[in-house]
Scaffold this active site. Structure first.
Site, PDB file in Angstrom:
ATOM      1  CE  LYS A   9      15.846  74.004  71.001  1.00  0.00           C
ATOM      2  NZ  LYS A   9      17.177  74.477  70.574  1.00  0.00           N
ATOM      3  CB  SER A  46      16.873  78.169  71.559  1.00  0.00           C
ATOM      4  OG  SER A  46      17.508  77.139  70.803  1.00  0.00           O
ATOM      5  CB  SER A  53      20.695  76.709  71.189  1.00  0.00           C
ATOM      6  OG  SER A  53      20.392  77.983  70.691  1.00  0.00           O
TER       7      SER A  53
END
Length: 497
Positions: free
Chosen positions: A74, A150, A174
């Site tokens: 990520k 996210s 997230s």
């Protein structure tokens, strides 16, 4: 092309490498091919790390549990030496990490090979990935819907079989949100279980934890075993596990006392599909021999939402200030999404006293929730109140319109005065995720398990919360559920590559 690549989890691929049936370079090349064929078109992959990955695959890799297995990182809180770290923001375009973060060092020590950075919302702020920096990240199950956020880029990449697992962070849901949206297993560990250093000591007042999205429960457990050692200088660390988490996955959980609820803790309405997922899960848990009650801890949703909102705004303001220091540039509104910049303005306007009062309120809320888990081993809710959101509803455009409505309801006055009067308790983001942020505040481990698909073929996750420090019970229960209702063979309707 490796025929079995998309059907095997990370541990199984590593077993093929150790058996000499496939090489790390072959796995990396397959992942790169899928990144280009699938990950980029989905908007899941935003920064290739291909040549470095090939170099690592040709060399001598650590003999870890994931020896030679490709993954994605990520693009937030996962710094990799020489790779971009843009955090989903145009302001940080061109920024490159000078060194690996501690979590990435531990991934490499486990034998994993990062092949690309995955998409995230700007500074991890919203529960969808639809940034002005990179565009929307599409859900492999329905290209018109969000993959969640996210950590949505990782979710889309793992669900589409680009890689078997990838990293993510969870400050308000997230990891669990994209797990629900993409039909994956997503565990948020106990606060402090995994490292954030050396550049970050704590994120979002300790609410944020980093881990992974996987297709199998055992991959998540094995990766947590490889990354959960205490970090020097960390502000806190939970009790050490009694034995490896991977051993827990195959261990029967015994008869658990489980509470279930569809009542949203932070407001909003629950979609029938999400309620149906919980009903079916409660029946399954009873069939497996667990004691199931309808019960939930009490939370003052509006007050919690307002306090969490202030913490988020203050942390965001500090993140932008830190980004400005690192880049040597002054931040300008034109380089950020409207929602990001607006919330940062609220953060800059808060007094130290207001920020501390918000934090104290949340800590007190956590204290009032804790006694509930002396009666129950696990709390079960839907992960989200709705199926995966259509693209555009929670992205920059949709949230900008929603924020303007909130501003319109605020008391009259100048912009700054109206900003500080915004009441987030009616915000549609909280209504979409009315459970997940609560357990970032308490620091308890929680997981989204892909136990349900609706009539449209969309995954609907179910959310399980354990006692503080007790990932072991969650892994035992997740392993039992995976054996009872296997999900790993379910694939998005479109070909993976």
């Amino acid at each position: 092309m490796i025929a079995e690549y998309e059907d095997l989890d990370g541990l199984a691929l590593a077993a093929l490498v150790r058996a000499g049936e496939v090489s790390p370079l072959e796995l990396v090349d397959e992942a790169i091919r899928r990144c280009e064929a699938v990950g980029v078109p989905l908007g899941a992959v935003v920064a290739p790390m291909y040549e470095r990955a090939r170099q690592l695959a040709r060399g001598t890799l650590p003999e870890g549990p994931f020896h030679g297995v490709p993954m994605v990182l990520k693009d937030l809180l996962s710094a990799a030496e020489g790779a971009p770290l843009q955090c989903g923001s145009r302001f940080l375009r061109g920024q490159v990490s000078p060194a690996d973060s501690e979590i990435v060092r531990r991934y490499r020590a486990a034998g994993l090979i990062p092949v690309a950075k995955s998409a995230t919302s700007e500074f991890g702020l919203v529960p969808t990935v639809e940034t002005l920096a990179h565009g929307p990240c599409k859900n492999p199950w329905d290209l018109g819907r969000s993959a969640g956020g996210s950590s949505g880029g990782t979710g889309a990449a793992v669900a589409a079989r680009v890689v078997p697992l990838g990293s993510g962070g969870d400050g308000g849901g997230s990891l669990r949100i994209p797990a629900s949206c993409c039909g994956l297993f997503g565990l948020k560990p106990t606060r402090g279980r995994t490292p954030l250093g050396p550049d970050v000591a704590e994120s979002w007042q300790g609410f944020t934890v980093v881990h992974a999205l996987t297709r199998s429960v055992r991959d998540s457990a094995a990766l947590l075993d490889a990354t959960c050692l205490p970090e020097h200088g960390a502000p806190y660390y939970p009790p050490s596990p009694a034995r490896p988490y991977l051993a827990e996955v195959g261990t029967p959980p015994g008869k658990l006392r489980i509470a279930v609820t569809t009542r949203p803790m932070l407001g909003g309405q629950v979609h029938p599909d999400c309620a149906a997922a919980l009903t079916a899960t409660a029946a399954l848990l009873q069939d497996l021999g667990h004691h199931v009650d309808e019960a939930a801890p009490e939370v003052d949703g509006p007050a919690f939402s307002r306090a969490f909102f202030k913490i988020l705004c203050g942390e965001l303001a500090a993140d932008i200030d830190e980004a400005a220091r690192r880049t040597g540039r002054s931040p300008r509104a034109s380089e950020f999404e409207f929602v990001t910049w607006t919330l940062a303005q609220i953060g800059w306007s808060l007094s130290a006293g207001e920020f501390v009062a918000a934090r104290r309120h949340l800590l007190h809320a956590a204290q009032t929730i804790a006694p509930f888990f002396t009666t129950y081993d696990v709390l079960v809710t839907p992960t989200l109140s709705q199926p995966p959101a259509p693209l555009g509803t929670l992205g920059p455009q949709g949230l900008s319109a929603a924020l303007m409505k909130l501003l319109g309801r605020a008391r009259a006055g100048g912009l700054l005065k109206r900003l500080t009067a915004v009441d987030p308790s009616a915000d549609e983001v909280y209504a979409y995720l009315p459970w997940t942020p609560v357990f970032n505040v308490t620091g308890q481990p929680a997981m989204s398990v892909p136990l349900h698909w609706n009539a449209e073929g969309l995954p609907i996750g179910v959310h399980f919360v354990g006692r503080y420090g007790d990932e072991a019970t969650l892994f035992r229960l997740a392993g039992e559920l995976e054996r009872a209702r296997p999900w790993a063979d379910r694939k998005p309707p479109r070909p993976a590559a």
